[in-house]
Design a protein around this motif. Structure first.
Motif, PDB file in Angstrom:
ATOM      1  N   ARG A   1       0.857  -1.180   0.000  1.00 29.71           N
ATOM      2  CA  ARG A   1       0.000   0.000   0.000  1.00 29.71           C
ATOM      3  C   ARG A   1       0.892   1.228   0.000  1.00 29.71           C
ATOM      4  NH1 ARG A   1      -4.861   0.096   3.944  1.00 29.71           N
ATOM      5  NH2 ARG A   1      -5.902  -0.787   2.142  1.00 29.71           N
ATOM      6  N   ALA A   2       0.794   2.001  -1.052  1.00 34.31           N
ATOM      7  CA  ALA A   2       1.525   3.258  -1.152  1.00 34.31           C
ATOM      8  C   ALA A   2       0.682   4.375  -0.536  1.00 34.31           C
ATOM      9  CB  ALA A   2       1.830   3.564  -2.615  1.00 34.31           C
TER      10      ALA A   2
ATOM     11  N   ASP B   1       1.852 -16.657  -8.880  1.00 31.68           N
ATOM     12  CA  ASP B   1       0.979 -15.762  -9.636  1.00 31.68           C
ATOM     13  C   ASP B   1       1.448 -14.351  -9.341  1.00 31.68           C
ATOM     14  OD1 ASP B   1      -2.351 -14.479  -9.197  1.00 31.68           O
ATOM     15  OD2 ASP B   1      -1.237 -14.703 -11.076  1.00 31.68           O
ATOM     16  N   TYR B   2       1.701 -13.551 -10.376  1.00 33.13           N
ATOM     17  CA  TYR B   2       2.236 -12.210 -10.189  1.00 33.13           C
ATOM     18  C   TYR B   2       1.353 -11.171 -10.874  1.00 33.13           C
ATOM     19  CZ  TYR B   2       6.596 -14.450  -8.734  1.00 33.13           C
ATOM     20  OH  TYR B   2       7.537 -15.201  -8.081  1.00 33.13           O
ATOM     21  N   ALA B   3       1.284 -10.021 -10.256  1.00 35.18           N
ATOM     22  CA  ALA B   3       0.659  -8.878 -10.905  1.00 35.18           C
ATOM     23  C   ALA B   3       1.562  -8.382 -12.024  1.00 35.18           C
ATOM     24  CB  ALA B   3       0.433  -7.759  -9.889  1.00 35.18           C
ATOM     25  N   ASP B   4       0.959  -7.829 -13.049  1.00 39.13           N
ATOM     26  CA  ASP B   4       1.738  -7.346 -14.188  1.00 39.13           C
ATOM     27  C   ASP B   4       2.738  -6.273 -13.778  1.00 39.13           C
ATOM     28  OD1 ASP B   4      -0.955  -7.551 -16.676  1.00 39.13           O
ATOM     29  OD2 ASP B   4       0.430  -9.072 -15.890  1.00 39.13           O
ATOM     30  N   SER B   5       2.391  -5.504 -12.752  1.00 38.20           N
ATOM     31  CA  SER B   5       3.248  -4.388 -12.346  1.00 38.20           C
ATOM     32  C   SER B   5       4.600  -4.839 -11.810  1.00 38.20           C
ATOM     33  CB  SER B   5       2.535  -3.540 -11.294  1.00 38.20           C
ATOM     34  OG  SER B   5       2.211  -4.324 -10.150  1.00 38.20           O
ATOM     35  N   VAL B   6       4.695  -6.088 -11.383  1.00 38.70           N
ATOM     36  CA  VAL B   6       5.959  -6.557 -10.793  1.00 38.70           C
ATOM     37  C   VAL B   6       6.509  -7.792 -11.494  1.00 38.70           C
ATOM     38  CG1 VAL B   6       5.325  -5.599  -8.558  1.00 38.70           C
ATOM     39  CG2 VAL B   6       4.873  -8.028  -9.039  1.00 38.70           C
TER      40      VAL B   6
ATOM     41  N   LYS C   1      11.939   0.709  -8.306  1.00 37.34           N
ATOM     42  CA  LYS C   1      11.631   2.034  -8.833  1.00 37.34           C
ATOM     43  C   LYS C   1      11.018   2.888  -7.721  1.00 37.34           C
ATOM     44  CE  LYS C   1      10.362  -0.300 -13.150  1.00 37.34           C
ATOM     45  NZ  LYS C   1       9.284  -0.536 -14.144  1.00 37.34           N
ATOM     46  N   PRO C   2      11.104   4.202  -7.855  1.00 39.14           N
ATOM     47  CA  PRO C   2      10.486   5.053  -6.820  1.00 39.14           C
ATOM     48  C   PRO C   2       9.010   4.733  -6.595  1.00 39.14           C
ATOM     49  CG  PRO C   2      11.947   6.354  -8.178  1.00 39.14           C
ATOM     50  CD  PRO C   2      11.888   4.993  -8.814  1.00 39.14           C
ATOM     51  N   GLU C   3       8.320   4.319  -7.629  1.00 36.67           N
ATOM     52  CA  GLU C   3       6.903   3.997  -7.479  1.00 36.67           C
ATOM     53  C   GLU C   3       6.666   2.689  -6.727  1.00 36.67           C
ATOM     54  OE1 GLU C   3       8.521   4.733 -10.323  1.00 36.67           O
ATOM     55  OE2 GLU C   3       7.769   3.545 -12.023  1.00 36.67           O
TER      56      GLU C   3
ATOM     57  N   VAL D   1      12.103   3.719  -2.014  1.00 38.66           N
ATOM     58  CA  VAL D   1      13.039   3.712  -3.136  1.00 38.66           C
ATOM     59  C   VAL D   1      13.297   5.154  -3.537  1.00 38.66           C
ATOM     60  CG1 VAL D   1      13.530   2.834  -5.434  1.00 38.66           C
ATOM     61  CG2 VAL D   1      12.074   1.510  -3.883  1.00 38.66           C
ATOM     62  N   SER D   2      14.534   5.556  -3.432  1.00 39.07           N
ATOM     63  CA  SER D   2      14.897   6.938  -3.780  1.00 39.07           C
ATOM     64  C   SER D   2      15.330   7.018  -5.234  1.00 39.07           C
ATOM     65  CB  SER D   2      16.010   7.427  -2.865  1.00 39.07           C
ATOM     66  OG  SER D   2      17.176   6.658  -3.062  1.00 39.07           O
TER      67      SER D   2
END
Length: 123
Positions: A39-40, A59-64, A87-89, A121-122
Motif C-alpha cells: 500500500r503506497a 501468480d504475479y501482478a503485471d506491475s511486478v 523504482k520510486p513507485e 526507493v529513492s
C-alpha cells in the motif's frame, strides 16, 4: 493466534534490490498459500503476487512480473519476495498474507496478515 512478521524493508536507490521475509507462527504454514501486497501513500492496497502451498506455482501482478520473485521455505515457515530493479513507485508498506485459496488476488480471501514493512526507493 496466527502471526506473520515481515522484515527486510528499508531505503534503497532506484535500480537496487531488496529481499523481504515473512515469518509465520501459530499456523500450519504449509497449508496456506502466501501472498504479498503493498500500500503506497494515498493508494489502495495492491496485490503483488502469491505462491501456492507447496511452492510449485506462483501468480504475479503485471506491475511486478519479471522484477519480483516469491519463494517459500516450508521447513522454516517463511516466505520471501526478492525485489529487483526497484523504482520510486515501488515505495510502499509491504505486507504478507496467508490464504487457504490459491490462486487468489482478492485481499478478503487472505485470512491472516502481517503488520507490514516499509520499503522506500529513492530516485
Amino acid at each position: 493466534q496466527a502471526k506473520l512478521v515481515e522484515s527486510g524493508g528499508g531505503l534503497v536507490q532506484a535500480g537496487g534490490s531488496l529481499r523481504l521475509s515473512c515469518a509465520a507462527s501459530e499456523l500450519t504454514f504449509s497449508h496456506y498459500a502466501m501472498g504479498w501486497f503493498r500500500r503506497a501513500p494515498g493508494e489502495e492496497r495492491e496485490f503483488l503476487g502469491a505462491i501456492s502451498e507447496p511452492g510449485f506455482a506462483t501468480d504475479y501482478a503485471d506491475s511486478v512480473k519479471g522484477r519480483f520473485t516469491i519463494s517459500r521455505d516450508n521447513s522454516k515457515n517463511t516466505v520471501f519476495v526478492q525485489m529487483n530493479n526497484l523504482k520510486p513507485e515501488d515505495t510502499a508498506i509491504y505486507y504478507c498474507a496467508a490464504s487457504p485459496i490459491f490462486p487468489t488476488r482478492i485481499a478478503f480471501q487472505y485470512a491472516h496478515w502481517g503488520q507490514g514493512t516499509q520499503v522506500t526507493v529513492s530516485s
